[in-house]
Design a protein around this motif. Structure first.
Motif, PDB file in Angstrom:
ATOM      1  N   SER A 155       0.762  -1.164  -0.234  1.00  0.00           N
ATOM      2  CA  SER A 155       0.089   0.154  -0.067  1.00  0.00           C
ATOM      3  C   SER A 155       0.908   1.260   0.150  1.00  0.00           C
ATOM      4  O   SER A 155       0.525   2.250  -0.681  1.00  0.00           O
ATOM      5  CB  SER A 155      -0.922   0.015   1.086  1.00  0.00           C
ATOM      6  N   LEU A 156       1.897   1.385   0.872  1.00  0.00           N
ATOM      7  CA  LEU A 156       2.876   2.288   0.965  1.00  0.00           C
ATOM      8  C   LEU A 156       3.479   2.539  -0.559  1.00  0.00           C
ATOM      9  O   LEU A 156       3.608   3.889  -1.225  1.00  0.00           O
ATOM     10  CB  LEU A 156       4.152   2.053   1.871  1.00  0.00           C
ATOM     11  N   HIS A 157       3.768   1.644  -1.238  1.00  0.00           N
ATOM     12  CA  HIS A 157       4.410   1.795  -2.594  1.00  0.00           C
ATOM     13  C   HIS A 157       3.247   2.262  -3.706  1.00  0.00           C
ATOM     14  O   HIS A 157       3.471   3.297  -4.373  1.00  0.00           O
ATOM     15  CB  HIS A 157       4.661   0.435  -3.041  1.00  0.00           C
ATOM     16  N   GLU A 158       1.941   1.778  -3.443  1.00  0.00           N
ATOM     17  CA  GLU A 158       0.936   2.183  -4.394  1.00  0.00           C
ATOM     18  C   GLU A 158       0.436   3.801  -4.164  1.00  0.00           C
ATOM     19  O   GLU A 158      -0.051   4.525  -4.972  1.00  0.00           O
ATOM     20  CB  GLU A 158      -0.156   1.149  -4.400  1.00  0.00           C
TER      21      GLU A 158
ATOM     22  N   GLN B  69      11.811  -2.017 -15.339  1.00  0.00           N
ATOM     23  CA  GLN B  69      12.640  -1.693 -14.139  1.00  0.00           C
ATOM     24  C   GLN B  69      13.230  -0.316 -14.194  1.00  0.00           C
ATOM     25  O   GLN B  69      13.650   0.113 -13.095  1.00  0.00           O
ATOM     26  CB  GLN B  69      13.900  -2.803 -14.189  1.00  0.00           C
ATOM     27  N   SER B  70      13.463   0.397 -15.265  1.00  0.00           N
ATOM     28  CA  SER B  70      14.208   1.691 -15.331  1.00  0.00           C
ATOM     29  C   SER B  70      13.061   2.879 -15.478  1.00  0.00           C
ATOM     30  O   SER B  70      13.412   3.977 -15.604  1.00  0.00           O
ATOM     31  CB  SER B  70      14.896   1.705 -16.584  1.00  0.00           C
ATOM     32  N   VAL B  71      11.685   2.449 -15.267  1.00  0.00           N
ATOM     33  CA  VAL B  71      10.527   3.410 -15.443  1.00  0.00           C
ATOM     34  C   VAL B  71      10.861   4.400 -13.922  1.00  0.00           C
ATOM     35  O   VAL B  71      10.851   4.112 -12.676  1.00  0.00           O
ATOM     36  CB  VAL B  71       9.371   2.815 -15.330  1.00  0.00           C
ATOM     37  N   GLU B  72      11.178   5.777 -14.252  1.00  0.00           N
ATOM     38  CA  GLU B  72      11.239   6.628 -13.075  1.00  0.00           C
ATOM     39  C   GLU B  72      10.155   6.705 -12.153  1.00  0.00           C
ATOM     40  O   GLU B  72      10.641   6.777 -10.868  1.00  0.00           O
ATOM     41  CB  GLU B  72      11.547   7.937 -13.770  1.00  0.00           C
ATOM     42  N   LEU B  73       8.878   6.449 -12.459  1.00  0.00           N
ATOM     43  CA  LEU B  73       8.079   6.507 -11.649  1.00  0.00           C
ATOM     44  C   LEU B  73       7.887   5.229 -10.761  1.00  0.00           C
ATOM     45  O   LEU B  73       7.488   5.462  -9.373  1.00  0.00           O
ATOM     46  CB  LEU B  73       6.504   6.797 -12.475  1.00  0.00           C
ATOM     47  N   GLU B  74       8.332   4.419 -11.221  1.00  0.00           N
ATOM     48  CA  GLU B  74       8.389   2.949 -10.448  1.00  0.00           C
ATOM     49  C   GLU B  74       9.631   3.204  -9.545  1.00  0.00           C
ATOM     50  O   GLU B  74       9.529   2.823  -8.165  1.00  0.00           O
ATOM     51  CB  GLU B  74       8.774   1.588 -11.164  1.00  0.00           C
ATOM     52  N   ARG B  75      10.820   3.829 -10.011  1.00  0.00           N
ATOM     53  CA  ARG B  75      11.866   4.040  -9.070  1.00  0.00           C
ATOM     54  C   ARG B  75      11.414   4.589  -7.900  1.00  0.00           C
ATOM     55  O   ARG B  75      12.028   4.395  -6.635  1.00  0.00           O
ATOM     56  CB  ARG B  75      12.938   4.599  -9.756  1.00  0.00           C
ATOM     57  N   GLU B  76      11.017   5.684  -8.023  1.00  0.00           N
ATOM     58  CA  GLU B  76      10.531   6.476  -6.785  1.00  0.00           C
ATOM     59  C   GLU B  76       9.764   5.709  -5.677  1.00  0.00           C
ATOM     60  O   GLU B  76       9.687   5.757  -4.601  1.00  0.00           O
ATOM     61  CB  GLU B  76       9.663   7.788  -7.147  1.00  0.00           C
ATOM     62  N   ALA B  77       8.694   4.713  -6.456  1.00  0.00           N
ATOM     63  CA  ALA B  77       7.662   4.212  -5.536  1.00  0.00           C
ATOM     64  C   ALA B  77       8.556   3.062  -4.929  1.00  0.00           C
ATOM     65  O   ALA B  77       8.215   2.568  -3.510  1.00  0.00           O
ATOM     66  CB  ALA B  77       6.548   3.468  -6.522  1.00  0.00           C
ATOM     67  N   TYR B  78       9.455   2.366  -5.361  1.00  0.00           N
ATOM     68  CA  TYR B  78      10.252   1.133  -5.020  1.00  0.00           C
ATOM     69  C   TYR B  78      11.298   1.829  -3.853  1.00  0.00           C
ATOM     70  O   TYR B  78      11.380   1.179  -2.948  1.00  0.00           O
ATOM     71  CB  TYR B  78      10.862   0.346  -5.933  1.00  0.00           C
ATOM     72  N   ALA B  79      11.581   2.950  -4.001  1.00  0.00           N
ATOM     73  CA  ALA B  79      12.556   3.523  -3.099  1.00  0.00           C
ATOM     74  C   ALA B  79      11.796   3.653  -1.918  1.00  0.00           C
ATOM     75  O   ALA B  79      12.426   3.687  -0.543  1.00  0.00           O
ATOM     76  CB  ALA B  79      12.976   4.859  -3.200  1.00  0.00           C
ATOM     77  N   ILE B  80      10.513   3.723  -1.753  1.00  0.00           N
ATOM     78  CA  ILE B  80       9.441   4.073  -0.475  1.00  0.00           C
ATOM     79  C   ILE B  80       9.293   2.627   0.020  1.00  0.00           C
ATOM     80  O   ILE B  80       9.391   2.323   1.289  1.00  0.00           O
ATOM     81  CB  ILE B  80       8.364   4.677  -0.984  1.00  0.00           C
ATOM     82  N   ALA B  81       8.651   1.599  -0.712  1.00  0.00           N
ATOM     83  CA  ALA B  81       8.533   0.236  -0.349  1.00  0.00           C
ATOM     84  C   ALA B  81       8.204  -0.390  -1.604  1.00  0.00           C
ATOM     85  O   ALA B  81       7.910  -0.080  -2.680  1.00  0.00           O
ATOM     86  CB  ALA B  81       7.174   0.418   0.613  1.00  0.00           C
ATOM     87  N   PRO B  82       8.081  -1.894  -1.245  1.00  0.00           N
ATOM     88  CA  PRO B  82       8.169  -2.647  -0.048  1.00  0.00           C
ATOM     89  C   PRO B  82       9.353  -3.452   0.159  1.00  0.00           C
ATOM     90  O   PRO B  82       9.435  -4.035   1.071  1.00  0.00           O
ATOM     91  CB  PRO B  82       6.911  -3.779  -0.464  1.00  0.00           C
ATOM     92  N   GLY B  83      10.275  -3.243  -0.740  1.00  0.00           N
ATOM     93  CA  GLY B  83      11.599  -3.935  -0.658  1.00  0.00           C
ATOM     94  C   GLY B  83      12.294  -3.994   0.700  1.00  0.00           C
ATOM     95  O   GLY B  83      12.242  -2.780   1.471  1.00  0.00           O
ATOM     96  N   ASP B  84      13.310  -4.837   0.918  1.00  0.00           N
ATOM     97  CA  ASP B  84      13.764  -4.831   2.340  1.00  0.00           C
ATOM     98  C   ASP B  84      14.852  -3.532   2.252  1.00  0.00           C
ATOM     99  O   ASP B  84      15.287  -2.906   3.437  1.00  0.00           O
ATOM    100  CB  ASP B  84      14.899  -6.137   2.317  1.00  0.00           C
ATOM    101  N   ASP B  85      15.329  -2.975   1.120  1.00  0.00           N
ATOM    102  CA  ASP B  85      16.261  -1.769   1.332  1.00  0.00           C
ATOM    103  C   ASP B  85      15.547  -0.344   0.950  1.00  0.00           C
ATOM    104  O   ASP B  85      16.159   0.380   0.669  1.00  0.00           O
ATOM    105  CB  ASP B  85      17.292  -1.996   0.371  1.00  0.00           C
TER     106      ASP B  85
END
Ligand SMILES: [Zn+2]
Length: 231
Positions: A172-175, A204-220
């Motif tokens: 949810s944080l990602h979305e 994988q290189s979509v800038e809009l996704e990179r911002e969302a993945y930086a927030i969640a949900p991955g371990d890093d």
């Protein structure tokens, strides 16, 4: 954790480039399907040319035809349960929160399960959720964990969530990042940027996704590291 680009593509394209079709599987009366169909068919011939003009022109057609369908779906969707939203607000209150979404996004977001008639076709492959403007469609396990939410911030901090609850919260944080992106730049611009990046160098290189993945949900991601820092 895919976002809108591919979902809207799957909405209006039926396999072959330039061939447009209508969403199916909607409950009777839920979607003004005839109106959407005539729109899609009306622009079908044109779409072959539009697609050739690149992502910006394609995004314009998608935002128009797909957007009407999303508007109809959103009328069936519910907001986040108060206890769930309260936990999200705790993340937003952390000093390190980079402001990736705002209170208005939390209030505006609506959710549907993939099992909802007409919503499931947006969630392709093994994707956990897809955001279409302020509508988020979750796979059913995550959706169920949200609507039956019974946890408090202390449970999150303590790592006491059930696995499905953990997945639901961090997805949810990602979305919510995508909800804010849609709000700020609009459907057409979102799709245009998403598609341009995806076409150029892959999802994988979509800038809009990179911002969302930086927030969640991955371990890093920010959210995981913020929780770890509180323990
Ligand atoms: Zn995403």
């Amino acid at each position: 954790m895919m976002s809108a680009g591919v979902g809207l593509l799957s909405c209006v394209f039926d396999g072959s480039p330039g061939r447009m079709s209508c969403p199916t599987g909607a409950a009777p009366g839920e979607v003004s399907r005839n109106a959407d169909c005539s729109t899609a068919e009306g622009s079908a011939r044109e779409s072959t040319d539009v697609a050739g003009q690149g992502p910006a022109a394609l995004a314009s057609v998608l935002a128009d035809t797909g957007g009407k369908y999303v508007d109809d779906l959103e009328r069936d969707a519910d907001g986040l349960p108060p206890d769930f939203a309260a936990v999200v607000r705790e993340f937003m209150a952390l000093e390190s929160f980079p402001g990736a979404f705002a209170e208005k996004d939390l209030r505006n977001v609506h959710i549907l399960p993939a099992s909802h008639p007409g919503a499931g076709r947006f969630l392709t492959g093994d994707h956990a959720a897809i955001t279409l403007d302020s509508l988020v469609i979750f796979e059913d396990e995550r959706y169920d964990a949200i609507v039956t939410w019974n946890r408090r911030w202390d449970d999150v901090r303590a790592g006491a969530l059930e696995p499905a609850q953990d997945r639901a919260l961090f997805t949810s944080l990602h979305e919510l990042v995508h909800v804010r992106q849609f709000r700020e730049i609009g459907r057409e611009q979102f799709l245009s940027e998403y598609l341009a990046d995806a076409v150029r160098s892959g999802e994988q290189s979509v800038e809009l996704e990179r911002e969302a993945y930086a927030i969640a949900p991955g371990d890093d991601s920010w959210a995981r590291e913020a929780i770890a820092a509180l323990r």
